[in-house]
Design an enzyme around this catalytic site. Structure first.
Site, short mmCIF file in Angstrom:
data_model
loop_
_atom_site.label_atom_id
_atom_site.label_comp_id
_atom_site.label_asym_id
_atom_site.label_seq_id
_atom_site.Cartn_x
_atom_site.Cartn_y
_atom_site.Cartn_z
N HIS A 177 0.86 -1.19 0.00
CA HIS A 177 0.00 0.00 0.00
C HIS A 177 0.89 1.24 0.00
CE1 HIS A 177 -2.81 3.08 1.34
NE2 HIS A 177 -3.76 2.29 0.90
N GLU B 47 -3.82 2.80 -7.11
CA GLU B 47 -4.20 3.90 -6.22
C GLU B 47 -3.21 5.05 -6.40
OE1 GLU B 47 -6.51 1.90 -2.50
OE2 GLU B 47 -4.61 2.84 -2.08
O1 G3P Z 1 -6.59 1.38 0.32
C1 G3P Z 1 -7.59 2.33 0.07
C2 G3P Z 1 -7.15 3.69 0.35
O2 G3P Z 1 -5.81 3.97 0.20
C3 G3P Z 1 -8.00 4.71 -0.30
O3 G3P Z 1 -8.19 5.67 0.67
O4 G3P Z 1 -9.49 7.28 1.89
O5 G3P Z 1 -9.08 7.60 -0.53
O6 G3P Z 1 -10.64 5.81 0.24
P1 G3P Z 1 -9.42 6.65 0.55
#
Ligand code: G3P
Length: 228
Positions: free
Chosen positions: A90, A146
């Site tokens: 992550h 991400e």
């Molecule tokens: O692993 C999911 C995360 O990094 C996304 O965070 O708060 O943008 O949904 P968020």
């Protein structure tokens, strides 16, 4: 693919402790009644408890085997904790040798291999398409795109970077058996619908669920969007 996936990342939010059990109960309930697999990813300290309630994955793993590795998390520990698998790499816990250094792909691959051999699912996060291509070759259960700058914000990855998300999904589907997942800034149904349109198999969501009062409504909305 068949069922879509929704991974709820509890991160190290305080809310993981105040409402983590309730969220896990709801995740199990909706997974049983809808065609979506809702998976929770809690902090290590409550992972054992939650894995008795819902499908649970750890927030990370180290590549080492059991032994003299203080504070490391091994595939063996995970296997004996009752979790189904783990997130790996992550953005908030990257597989790098130094802060902001390049990814240690060899270690990452070792971790994926060891977890897979132990029967654990692996969901590997990537920050860009170059990383996605390399990680796809490791054939983890899922690869999760991400973009770090959108994590925790209110602009979703699906709205902000549709062309990259589409390319990401195409790369994963053409080069591996892995699921193509996306996350960052995902807040509601519209984001989920768009992600499916772009080819995604599911979502990773943290603040959009952990930081809201009516998390059940958000989960329902996301499931409804993923089911379209
Ligand atoms: O692993 C999911 C995360 O990094 C996304 O965070 O708060 O943008 O949904 P968020």
């Amino acid at each position: 693919m068949g069922n879509k996936i929704l991974i709820i990342n509890y991160k190290a939010y305080k809310e993981a402790f105040s409402k983590g059990i309730d969220i896990a109960k709801y995740a199990a309930q909706v997974s049983a009644s809808k065609n979506i697999s809702v998976i929770v990813s809690p902090p290590f300290t409550i992972i054992n408890e939650l894995s008795k309630i819902a499908k649970t994955i750890a927030q990370g793993v180290d590549e080492v085997d059991p032994g003299a590795f203080t504070a490391h998390i091994t595939w063996f520990e995970l296997k004996n904790t009752g979790v189904s698998g783990t997130l790996i790499n992550h953005s908030e816990k990257r597989y790098t040798c130094s802060k902001d250094g390049p990814l240690a792909y060899d270690k990452l691959e070792e971790a994926v291999k060891k977890c897979t051999a132990a029967g654990l699912e692996t969901y590997v996060c990537v920050q860009n398409l170059e990383e996605a291509r390399k990680v796809a070759e490791m054939n983890p259960t899922g690869v999760a795109y991400e973009p770090p700058e959108l994590i925790g914000g209110n602009i979703s990855v699906s709205n902000s970077k549709p062309a990259i998300v589409k390319e990401f999904c195409d790369i994963i589907k053409s080069s591996s058996h892995s699921l193509a997942l996306i996350g960052a800034g995902i807040k509601g149904k519209e984001d989920a619908v768009k992600s499916v349109e772009l080819g995604s198999d599911g979502l990773l969501v943290a603040s959009g669920i952990m930081k809201v009062e009516d998390y059940k409504q958000v989960i329902d909305d996301l499931i409804s969007g993923l089911s379209k």
